[in-house]
Design an enzyme around this catalytic site. Sequence first.
Site, PDB file in Angstrom:
ATOM      1  N   ARG A 177       7.037   3.255   2.096  1.00 25.30           N
ATOM      2  CA  ARG A 177       6.864   4.117   3.257  1.00 25.30           C
ATOM      3  C   ARG A 177       7.955   3.802   4.281  1.00 25.30           C
ATOM      4  O   ARG A 177       8.343   2.654   4.448  1.00 25.30           O
ATOM      5  CB  ARG A 177       5.501   3.867   3.906  1.00 25.30           C
ATOM      6  CG  ARG A 177       4.333   4.430   3.125  1.00 25.30           C
ATOM      7  CD  ARG A 177       3.020   4.311   3.885  1.00 25.30           C
ATOM      8  NE  ARG A 177       2.552   2.958   4.021  1.00 25.30           N
ATOM      9  CZ  ARG A 177       2.651   2.220   5.119  1.00 25.30           C
ATOM     10  NH1 ARG A 177       3.198   2.723   6.210  1.00 25.30           N
ATOM     11  NH2 ARG A 177       2.199   0.986   5.153  1.00 25.30           N
ATOM     12  N   TYR A 187       8.540   8.823  -2.632  1.00 24.79           N
ATOM     13  CA  TYR A 187       7.738   7.629  -2.899  1.00 24.79           C
ATOM     14  C   TYR A 187       6.418   7.570  -2.134  1.00 24.79           C
ATOM     15  O   TYR A 187       6.385   7.794  -0.912  1.00 24.79           O
ATOM     16  CB  TYR A 187       8.545   6.368  -2.543  1.00 24.79           C
ATOM     17  CG  TYR A 187       8.076   5.142  -3.313  1.00 24.79           C
ATOM     18  CD1 TYR A 187       8.619   4.848  -4.567  1.00 24.79           C
ATOM     19  CD2 TYR A 187       7.093   4.310  -2.817  1.00 24.79           C
ATOM     20  CE1 TYR A 187       8.180   3.747  -5.295  1.00 24.79           C
ATOM     21  CE2 TYR A 187       6.650   3.203  -3.531  1.00 24.79           C
ATOM     22  CZ  TYR A 187       7.205   2.935  -4.767  1.00 24.79           C
ATOM     23  OH  TYR A 187       6.763   1.837  -5.487  1.00 24.79           O
ATOM     24  N   LYS A 220      -1.757   8.765   3.362  1.00 22.92           N
ATOM     25  CA  LYS A 220      -1.606   8.299   4.743  1.00 22.92           C
ATOM     26  C   LYS A 220      -1.421   9.463   5.721  1.00 22.92           C
ATOM     27  O   LYS A 220      -1.944   9.445   6.826  1.00 22.92           O
ATOM     28  CB  LYS A 220      -0.414   7.343   4.845  1.00 22.92           C
ATOM     29  CG  LYS A 220      -0.464   6.172   3.880  1.00 22.92           C
ATOM     30  CD  LYS A 220      -1.673   5.314   4.089  1.00 22.92           C
ATOM     31  CE  LYS A 220      -1.617   4.066   3.223  1.00 22.92           C
ATOM     32  NZ  LYS A 220      -2.815   3.220   3.399  1.00 22.92           N
ATOM     33  N   HIS A 254      -8.552   3.309   7.889  1.00 26.34           N
ATOM     34  CA  HIS A 254      -7.809   2.597   6.841  1.00 26.34           C
ATOM     35  C   HIS A 254      -8.691   1.449   6.340  1.00 26.34           C
ATOM     36  O   HIS A 254      -8.467   0.293   6.694  1.00 26.34           O
ATOM     37  CB  HIS A 254      -6.512   2.080   7.472  1.00 26.34           C
ATOM     38  CG  HIS A 254      -5.530   1.513   6.492  1.00 26.34           C
ATOM     39  ND1 HIS A 254      -4.574   0.590   6.857  1.00 26.34           N
ATOM     40  CD2 HIS A 254      -5.336   1.739   5.177  1.00 26.34           C
ATOM     41  CE1 HIS A 254      -3.844   0.279   5.804  1.00 26.34           C
ATOM     42  NE2 HIS A 254      -4.275   0.955   4.776  1.00 26.34           N
ATOM     43  N   SER A 295      -1.845  -3.384   5.542  1.00 28.58           N
ATOM     44  CA  SER A 295      -1.272  -3.306   4.203  1.00 28.58           C
ATOM     45  C   SER A 295      -0.927  -4.718   3.730  1.00 28.58           C
ATOM     46  O   SER A 295      -0.486  -5.546   4.523  1.00 28.58           O
ATOM     47  CB  SER A 295       0.000  -2.459   4.220  1.00 28.58           C
ATOM     48  OG  SER A 295      -0.248  -1.232   4.860  1.00 28.58           O
ATOM     49  N   CYS A 325      -2.841  -7.195   2.652  1.00 29.13           N
ATOM     50  CA  CYS A 325      -3.745  -8.309   3.000  1.00 29.13           C
ATOM     51  C   CYS A 325      -4.861  -8.433   1.969  1.00 29.13           C
ATOM     52  O   CYS A 325      -5.877  -9.063   2.238  1.00 29.13           O
ATOM     53  CB  CYS A 325      -4.358  -8.117   4.377  1.00 29.13           C
ATOM     54  SG  CYS A 325      -3.276  -8.596   5.733  1.00 29.13           S
ATOM     55  N   ASP A 383      -9.021   1.969   0.111  1.00 24.02           N
ATOM     56  CA  ASP A 383      -7.993   2.198   1.137  1.00 24.02           C
ATOM     57  C   ASP A 383      -8.421   3.099   2.294  1.00 24.02           C
ATOM     58  O   ASP A 383      -8.001   2.862   3.415  1.00 24.02           O
ATOM     59  CB  ASP A 383      -6.734   2.784   0.489  1.00 24.02           C
ATOM     60  CG  ASP A 383      -5.485   2.625   1.361  1.00 24.02           C
ATOM     61  OD1 ASP A 383      -5.329   1.566   1.995  1.00 24.02           O
ATOM     62  OD2 ASP A 383      -4.682   3.569   1.424  1.00 24.02           O
TER      63      ASP A 383
HETATM   64  C1  OXD Z   1      -0.516   0.887   2.565  1.00 22.48           C
HETATM   65  C2  OXD Z   1      -0.980   1.423   1.282  1.00 22.48           C
HETATM   66  O1  OXD Z   1       0.691   0.741   2.774  1.00 22.48           O
HETATM   67  O2  OXD Z   1      -2.191   1.541   1.097  1.00 22.48           O
HETATM   68  O3  OXD Z   1      -1.374   0.583   3.408  1.00 22.48           O
HETATM   69  O4  OXD Z   1      -0.146   1.763   0.425  1.00 22.48           O
HETATM   70 MN    MN Z   2      -3.333   1.189   2.841  1.00 17.57          MN
END
Ligand code: OXD
Ligand code: MN
Length: 599
Positions: free
Chosen positions: A71, A213, A222, A242, A264, A266, A289
Amino acid sequence: MLSFKNSLLEEWINEVVKLCQPDSIHLCDGSQQEYDILMQEMVDAGMAISLNQEKKPGCFLFRSHPTDVARVENRTFIASKKQEDAGPTNNWVDPIELKATMTKLYSGCMKGRVLYIIPFSMGPIGSPISKIGVEITDSAYVVANMRIMTRIGNEVLALIEEGWEFVKCLHSVGKPLEPGEKDSTWPCAPSIDQKYISHFPEERLIWSYGSGYGGNALLGKKCFALRIACVQAKDEGWLAEHMLILKITDPKGKIAYICGAFPSACGKTNLAMLTPTVPGWKVETIGDDISWMKFGEDGRLYAINAESGFFGVVPGTSMQSNPAAMETIQKNTIYTNVGLTDDGDVWWEGSGIPAPEHLIDWEGNDWTPDCGKTAAHANARFTTPAAQCPVIAPEWEDPAGVPVSAILIGGRRASTIPLVIESFNWEHGIFLGSIMGSETTAAAIGLAAGVRRDPFAMLPFMGYHVGDYLQHWLDIGKAAKDPAKLPSIYMVNWFRKNEEGKFIWPGYGENSRVLKWIVERAEGTGEAVATSIGNLPAPKALDINGLNISENDLEMILHVDKEAWLAEIDSIRENFKSYGEKLPPGLSSQLESLKERLS
Ligand code: OXD
Ligand code: MN
């Protein structure tokens, strides 16, 4: 001209076709046959590799362009009409200016390509918590991934034709083809400043250009399910977050559902599929997610997983870290940017499988263990159907959602934050959510070393002003018919380090010990002590039977470090200043009360 009963859909599609000038148009029906044909076309074109069918049936490998691997937060824009509505955490551009810039880029951008129309549903089709989108894209890779990550095709189109509202998502890889030009294996815009991941929140509109991507291109994830949906949620009185959703069953068969917000990388996917080490307890997955939550008739918050697949980070996934994910990704999975072994299988760092003597790395080059490079990119991904997960909960697609008992929030903190803090009440919980974050090092991401505050792990995903976002969380508490039915909020920290810089808490399956205490608290049996920062497990309340942890270490992760918290207050105050006038009064008073309690 394509024609639809829904005139909004018809007008929008025809406008896009006129602007982007594709060679042909394909309306996705969402069938297996359609998926198989697209995959075969990509294999024939050299864009995808079909993996060894005995070892990985139905699996494919893609290699992205080395400049298009993650991202792009600095190219992600919230183009609200007013700048103050985007707030200090977002890149804002005037929507008129941004549309003018991007219209030039979109002009003729699909020449030589197919324009795919993907009607998709975030959440079970027809659920009162679900929402619909339509993604227009010139990438067959995106179509294939969207079919795994969301529910796509005819059934969704039928709802749109009935008049369901839909979010418009336009995506192009940004690489038109000249007549006769051979396509590359991963087309994308040649430079980073030609990539735009743009959101027009008032119009419920997404325009993405230049990247193929992940979250840049799979616009349901997202862009829609978080950045646009959180604006819809604010306007309509619900929550788009999230968060993972897990189901936990105690030895007596009693069930609780827990959501968890973590930044992200973790370990959200690992926690969502955790194998408890506490005997008799069971964890099953609802989502890993994105959680959308709405009040039910009974006054409880009900959550759905907005997705139908997992888009997980591959490196580090192993039988030790996440056996359920490992089992899930054995079939019908798209791998992006991992190593390809000589027998047509995949390999990555941290797989727990010894490195082969030779493979082809994610950039398509020969690789040997001593070559000094990794075989897989650090952000290599699997895209895999949630339904294949061995620990998916049977009710994961229940259109009514699941009632949430607790919300976890947690970042990576080497010091200060104990293993678990129970909030005193909703407002205190939102305060904890507002101050969560992770330590950064100046070297790692070019930021000043310190704590990067990441409220509810939504920093890169908030479609509006952070102050308004946190006020919305506070308002949800006020809107509750019965505040006693609101989920309790817990701050957790698996990442505490000792003086030698080693993690104190073993994490992974051992996190079930913390979940157990949380469930016992909800049931009224778990014991806690009130401290200045929140309720902590009473001595002996945390089940550490069979865990190899010293008294000293346990004491360290369950104690209130007053000095550190006083320093924390200064750092929080600094962060809150950036919210300006939109800092919710409820949060500044929480900060003052914390200071009083500490002194
Ligand atoms: C993020 C994902 O970057 O879930 O949070 O890919
Ligand atoms: Mn995520």
